[in-house]
Design an enzyme around this catalytic site. Structure first.
Site, PDB file in Angstrom:
ATOM      1  N   ASP A  32      42.832  41.070  45.060  1.00 19.45           N
ATOM      2  CA  ASP A  32      42.101  41.220  44.206  1.00 19.45           C
ATOM      3  C   ASP A  32      41.004  40.042  43.864  1.00 19.45           C
ATOM      4  O   ASP A  32      41.054  39.262  42.758  1.00 19.45           O
ATOM      5  CB  ASP A  32      42.939  41.114  42.652  1.00 19.45           C
ATOM      6  CG  ASP A  32      44.057  42.357  42.852  1.00 19.45           C
ATOM      7  OD1 ASP A  32      43.911  43.301  43.469  1.00 19.45           O
ATOM      8  OD2 ASP A  32      45.261  41.834  42.398  1.00 19.45           O
ATOM      9  N   GLU A 239      41.112  51.615  38.091  1.00 23.85           N
ATOM     10  CA  GLU A 239      41.384  50.057  37.696  1.00 23.85           C
ATOM     11  C   GLU A 239      40.119  49.191  38.621  1.00 23.85           C
ATOM     12  O   GLU A 239      39.358  49.736  38.808  1.00 23.85           O
ATOM     13  CB  GLU A 239      42.748  49.576  38.177  1.00 23.85           C
ATOM     14  CG  GLU A 239      43.159  49.613  39.732  1.00 23.85           C
ATOM     15  CD  GLU A 239      44.343  49.448  40.384  1.00 23.85           C
ATOM     16  OE1 GLU A 239      45.131  49.322  39.408  1.00 23.85           O
ATOM     17  OE2 GLU A 239      44.410  49.601  41.549  1.00 23.85           O
TER      18      GLU A 239
HETATM   19  O1  FUB Z   1      47.430  43.279  42.197  1.00 28.54           O
HETATM   20  C1  FUB Z   1      48.193  44.027  41.355  1.00 28.54           C
HETATM   21  C2  FUB Z   1      47.207  45.235  41.147  1.00 28.54           C
HETATM   22  O2  FUB Z   1      46.993  45.975  42.176  1.00 28.54           O
HETATM   23  C3  FUB Z   1      45.775  44.768  40.681  1.00 28.54           C
HETATM   24  O3  FUB Z   1      45.808  44.239  39.110  1.00 28.54           O
HETATM   25  C4  FUB Z   1      45.100  46.225  40.826  1.00 28.54           C
HETATM   26  O4  FUB Z   1      44.059  46.018  40.540  1.00 28.54           O
HETATM   27  C5  FUB Z   1      45.677  46.480  42.131  1.00 28.54           C
HETATM   28  O5  FUB Z   1      44.847  45.748  43.252  1.00 28.54           O
END
Ligand code: FUB
Length: 339
Positions: A32, A239
């Protein structure tokens, strides 16, 4: 979730990139990556993946991270410096578990680290911590940002000094529990033929520690000006919100989650609406796809991650590739693998 679920059919559009597909960090698992240029140097704010021994499930409990490291480099291709632990979950009084994708911002001599973590009731909130250094250590505020919820904050500083937080994520990110504005522990999704759950945006207060307005929906529209639908899994928001500005246009990019794309949509205001344009990063190895976009010395880059080192969804490694806008403003689709 299958390990390496996203990467079955990569086809290369731009395979000649010098930096494409080299892990930037190999001694820790990182994911991320939110990249920024502060004082002419690239700083990367990633998640720090660990193996907590929790089996994969659709709510992401296996992503059980507990701290953040900050990395920096002079330029893409240069040596990557690990600046050590910038914030630990034990220093955040309200935090319970799962420190997920962070972001950072700078204003008036202070650096701000924004981080999502579940509180002690297992509800995702977004916290903020400050430092006089881009590498921390960061001191967290005692409470989460008022009226924040869900996860994956991205704080965009516009040219006029206004800052906006984009955030939210469905499934394990809990956005579907906030449809009424109040937390509802039951997952409630729109029907497939209804508008999808949209990401959120709020302008930041001058102190960068609170919202200066009510949280709004970020409208993501199709080519006919209609909201992307909940059943449109190839295009709807899941997301990993990010914002960048190019030639006066606002580019909202995001992960489509279960279809593993990094997609983007363009608008004329940081609030949108944004019209869907296409995919800027094809699926990578691993279930998640999460990126940031930054310009350094006239070249644009996408920072992203995959699971090259571990082969496991929750143990990722950050990478970088060049990103190019075409003359018409669209973005060349990146495939992270040579055929
Ligand atoms: O790294 C945890 C979660 O997985 C992140 O917050 C999301 O965007 C996904 O990458």
């Amino acid at each position: 979730e299958d390990d390496n679920a996203g990467a079955e059919t990569p086809t290369a559009e731009n395979t000649n990139q010098e930096f494409l597909n080299e892990p930037l960090v190999t001694d820790l698992y990182t994911a991320d990556p939110s990249a920024h240029v502060f004082n002419g140097r690239i700083y990367i704010y990633p998640s720090h993946d660990i193996d907590a021994g929790i089996p994969d499930d659709d709510t992401g409990d296996q992503y059980a991270m507990r701290d953040y490291h900050v990395y920096s480099m002079d330029s893409v291709g240069g040596e990557v410096t690990d600046h050590g632990v910038a914030l630990d979950i034990d220093d955040v009084p309200w935090a319970g578990k799962q420190m997920w994708a962070p972001d950072a911002a700078f204003k008036d001599g202070t650096y701000y680290l924004y981080f999502p973590v579940k509180d002690k009731n297992d509800v995702f909130r977004i916290g903020v911590a400050t430092s006089d250094s881009p590498t921390g250590p960061f001191t967290p505020e005692p409470e989460p940002i008022a009226n924040s919820f869900s996860m994956d904050p991205a704080v965009y500083m516009d040219d006029d000094g206004s800052a906006y937080m984009f955030f939210g994520g469905i499934w394990g990110g809990q956005l579907q529990r906030w449809s009424t504005g109040e937390y509802n522990p039951n997952d409630e999704y729109p029907a497939d033929d209804q508008p999808a759950l949209m990401p959120k945006v709020a302008r930041m207060s001058p102190d960068m520690k609170s919202f200066s307005e009510e949280v709004r929906d970020v409208q993501l529209l199709d080519e006919n000006g209609q909201p992307l639908l909940a059943g449109d899994n190839e295009r709807r928001f899941f997301e990993a919100a990010w914002m960048h500005k190019y030639n006066g246009k606002y580019y909202f990019s995001y992960s489509t989650g279960d279809t593993h794309n990094i997609a983007y949509a363009v608008g004329d205001s940081p609030y949108g609406p944004f019209t869907y344009q296409g995919v800027l990063l094809n699926p990578v190895q691993g279930w998640t796809n999460h990126h940031s976009i930054v310009e350094k010395d006239g070249q644009w880059y996408v920072f992203y991650h995959d699971t090259q080192i571990s082969g496991k969804n929750h143990l990722r490694n950050i990478k970088v590739a060049e990103l190019n806008h075409r003359p018409d403003g669209t973005i060349e689709t990146i495939t992270a693998y040579n055929e």
